[in-house]
Design a protein around this motif. Structure first.
Motif, PDB file in Angstrom:
ATOM      1  N   LYS A  58       0.931  -1.238   0.034  1.00 12.83           N
ATOM      2  CA  LYS A  58      -0.022   0.088   0.043  1.00 12.83           C
ATOM      3  C   LYS A  58       1.035   1.327  -0.144  1.00 12.83           C
ATOM      4  CE  LYS A  58      -4.186  -2.000   2.258  1.00 12.83           C
ATOM      5  NZ  LYS A  58      -4.977  -1.984   3.490  1.00 12.83           N
ATOM      6  N   GLU A  59       1.849   1.254   0.754  1.00 15.93           N
ATOM      7  CA  GLU A  59       2.857   2.291   0.749  1.00 15.93           C
ATOM      8  C   GLU A  59       3.403   2.664  -0.598  1.00 15.93           C
ATOM      9  OE1 GLU A  59       6.843   3.355   3.228  1.00 15.93           O
ATOM     10  OE2 GLU A  59       5.224   2.328   4.536  1.00 15.93           O
ATOM     11  N   LEU A  60       3.817   1.463  -1.214  1.00 10.36           N
ATOM     12  CA  LEU A  60       4.499   1.566  -2.568  1.00 10.36           C
ATOM     13  C   LEU A  60       3.590   1.944  -3.495  1.00 10.36           C
ATOM     14  CD1 LEU A  60       6.792  -1.661  -2.495  1.00 10.36           C
ATOM     15  CD2 LEU A  60       7.465   0.454  -2.342  1.00 10.36           C
ATOM     16  N   HIS A  61       2.394   1.737  -3.188  1.00 13.62           N
ATOM     17  CA  HIS A  61       1.244   2.176  -4.266  1.00 13.62           C
ATOM     18  C   HIS A  61       0.744   3.550  -3.959  1.00 13.62           C
ATOM     19  CE1 HIS A  61      -1.379   1.001  -7.349  1.00 13.62           C
ATOM     20  NE2 HIS A  61      -2.645   1.276  -6.742  1.00 13.62           N
ATOM     21  N   GLY A  62       1.279   4.292  -3.023  1.00 13.43           N
ATOM     22  CA  GLY A  62       0.937   5.969  -2.666  1.00 13.43           C
ATOM     23  C   GLY A  62       0.070   5.814  -1.600  1.00 13.43           C
ATOM     24  N   GLY A  63      -0.451   4.694  -0.812  1.00 13.55           N
ATOM     25  CA  GLY A  63      -1.026   4.963   0.108  1.00 13.55           C
ATOM     26  C   GLY A  63      -2.480   4.639  -0.218  1.00 13.55           C
ATOM     27  N   LYS A  64      -2.624   4.154  -1.260  1.00 16.69           N
ATOM     28  CA  LYS A  64      -4.050   3.743  -1.833  1.00 16.69           C
ATOM     29  C   LYS A  64      -4.294   2.264  -1.623  1.00 16.69           C
ATOM     30  CE  LYS A  64      -2.890   6.339  -5.927  1.00 16.69           C
ATOM     31  NZ  LYS A  64      -2.593   6.348  -7.416  1.00 16.69           N
ATOM     32  N   GLU A  65      -5.518   2.047  -1.568  1.00 20.97           N
ATOM     33  CA  GLU A  65      -5.736   0.343  -1.608  1.00 20.97           C
ATOM     34  C   GLU A  65      -5.441  -0.342  -2.718  1.00 20.97           C
ATOM     35  OE1 GLU A  65      -7.721  -1.210   0.806  1.00 20.97           O
ATOM     36  OE2 GLU A  65      -7.445   0.748   1.680  1.00 20.97           O
ATOM     37  N   LEU A  66      -5.209  -1.451  -2.351  1.00 22.27           N
ATOM     38  CA  LEU A  66      -4.150  -2.257  -3.653  1.00 22.27           C
ATOM     39  C   LEU A  66      -5.340  -2.619  -4.675  1.00 22.27           C
ATOM     40  CD1 LEU A  66      -2.088  -4.751  -1.361  1.00 22.27           C
ATOM     41  CD2 LEU A  66      -1.508  -2.651  -2.376  1.00 22.27           C
ATOM     42  N   PRO A  67      -4.832  -2.587  -5.742  1.00 22.05           N
ATOM     43  CA  PRO A  67      -5.736  -2.909  -6.980  1.00 22.05           C
ATOM     44  C   PRO A  67      -6.003  -4.430  -6.810  1.00 22.05           C
ATOM     45  CG  PRO A  67      -3.609  -2.269  -7.735  1.00 22.05           C
ATOM     46  CD  PRO A  67      -3.584  -1.942  -6.365  1.00 22.05           C
ATOM     47  N   GLU A  68      -7.026  -4.844  -7.525  1.00 24.07           N
ATOM     48  CA  GLU A  68      -7.572  -6.294  -7.433  1.00 24.07           C
ATOM     49  C   GLU A  68      -6.247  -7.357  -7.656  1.00 24.07           C
ATOM     50  OE1 GLU A  68      -9.841  -9.148  -6.079  1.00 24.07           O
ATOM     51  OE2 GLU A  68     -10.282  -7.137  -5.729  1.00 24.07           O
ATOM     52  N   PRO A  69      -5.536  -6.950  -8.928  1.00 24.07           N
ATOM     53  CA  PRO A  69      -4.643  -8.108  -9.237  1.00 24.07           C
ATOM     54  C   PRO A  69      -3.442  -8.123  -8.084  1.00 24.07           C
ATOM     55  CG  PRO A  69      -4.927  -6.098 -11.214  1.00 24.07           C
ATOM     56  CD  PRO A  69      -5.607  -5.986  -9.851  1.00 24.07           C
ATOM     57  N   LEU A  70      -3.145  -7.121  -7.351  1.00 23.90           N
ATOM     58  CA  LEU A  70      -2.169  -7.342  -6.069  1.00 23.90           C
ATOM     59  C   LEU A  70      -2.896  -8.155  -5.114  1.00 23.90           C
ATOM     60  CD1 LEU A  70      -0.533  -4.008  -5.977  1.00 23.90           C
ATOM     61  CD2 LEU A  70       0.662  -6.249  -6.680  1.00 23.90           C
ATOM     62  N   GLU A  71      -4.209  -7.778  -4.760  1.00 22.38           N
ATOM     63  CA  GLU A  71      -4.852  -8.678  -3.641  1.00 22.38           C
ATOM     64  C   GLU A  71      -5.103 -10.019  -4.063  1.00 22.38           C
ATOM     65  OE1 GLU A  71      -6.020  -8.346  -0.897  1.00 22.38           O
ATOM     66  OE2 GLU A  71      -5.630  -6.092  -0.708  1.00 22.38           O
ATOM     67  N   GLN A  72      -5.362 -10.409  -5.625  1.00 24.39           N
ATOM     68  CA  GLN A  72      -5.378 -11.672  -5.740  1.00 24.39           C
ATOM     69  C   GLN A  72      -3.861 -12.548  -5.877  1.00 24.39           C
ATOM     70  OE1 GLN A  72      -6.972 -11.414  -9.801  1.00 24.39           O
ATOM     71  NE2 GLN A  72      -9.233 -11.156  -9.214  1.00 24.39           N
ATOM     72  N   ARG A  73      -3.030 -11.607  -6.101  1.00 26.06           N
ATOM     73  CA  ARG A  73      -1.754 -12.164  -6.114  1.00 26.06           C
ATOM     74  C   ARG A  73      -1.182 -12.768  -4.499  1.00 26.06           C
ATOM     75  NH1 ARG A  73       0.936 -11.834 -10.528  1.00 26.06           N
ATOM     76  NH2 ARG A  73       3.167 -12.497 -10.706  1.00 26.06           N
ATOM     77  N   ILE A  74      -1.724 -11.787  -3.803  1.00 25.21           N
ATOM     78  CA  ILE A  74      -1.554 -12.024  -2.355  1.00 25.21           C
ATOM     79  C   ILE A  74      -2.260 -13.326  -1.808  1.00 25.21           C
ATOM     80  CG2 ILE A  74      -1.729 -11.309   0.177  1.00 25.21           C
ATOM     81  CD1 ILE A  74      -1.134  -8.194  -0.990  1.00 25.21           C
ATOM     82  N   THR A  75      -3.586 -13.376  -2.238  1.00 25.19           N
ATOM     83  CA  THR A  75      -4.343 -14.290  -1.512  1.00 25.19           C
ATOM     84  C   THR A  75      -4.304 -15.704  -2.502  1.00 25.19           C
ATOM     85  OG1 THR A  75      -6.236 -13.780  -2.961  1.00 25.19           O
ATOM     86  CG2 THR A  75      -6.206 -12.975  -0.854  1.00 25.19           C
ATOM     87  N   GLY A  76      -3.541 -15.630  -3.375  1.00 29.81           N
ATOM     88  CA  GLY A  76      -3.380 -16.938  -4.445  1.00 29.81           C
ATOM     89  C   GLY A  76      -1.925 -17.338  -4.235  1.00 29.81           C
TER      90      GLY A  76
END
Length: 142
Positions: A36-54
């Motif tokens: 999130k910090e690397l992404h400018g403090g914004k919520e993570l985009p769906e592809p990143l969330e999917q990468r984490i959970t998968g």
């Protein structure tokens, strides 16, 4: 950092989170917070969330992911190692396997061990055994 670059960084950070073979979720949450910090403090985009959970530690190949950074500067490679150290330290326990992950990543990035030695533990197995009062192995008597 472009989203594709963040996907590879995500894999490398998750590899660090799972390097010791266990996870209570603290290190994975640290990965999420760092991204999130690397992404400018914004919520993570769906592809990143999917990468984490998968993410599957069994399917992750560190050397393949590290290839994406081979042409980066020494400074950028060092930053990646430092990010992994942040994840390693998140649960306030440093395991030999986590430390070895940092060393393997440094080597996969084409770095000299002297360029990241300050980030890893400096130990000799004999020294560790002596400090733990483990007797040297002797062959069994016949």
């Amino acid at each position: 950092m472009a989203e594709a670059g963040l996907l590879v960084v995500t894999d490398i950070l998750l590899g660090a989170a799972h390097a010791d073979g266990s996870s209570d979720g603290t290190e994975v949450m640290a990965v999420r917070d760092l991204l999130k910090e690397l992404h400018g403090g914004k919520e993570l985009p769906e592809p990143l969330e999917q990468r984490i959970t998968g993410f599957s530690p069994a399917d992750f190949v560190l050397e393949e992911s590290a290839e994406a950074f081979l042409k980066e500067s020494k400074l950028e490679k060092r930053k990646l190692l430092e990010l992994c150290c942040t994840i390693r330290d998140a649960d306030e326990e440093i395991d030999f396997a986590e430390d070895e992950y940092i060393k393997k990543l440094g080597a996969a990035l084409g770095m000299k061990s002297s360029e990241y030695a300050d980030l890893t533990l400096d130990y000799e197995i004999e020294e560790v055994a002596a400090k733990l009062s483990i007797p040297p192995k002797t062959p069994p008597k016949k």
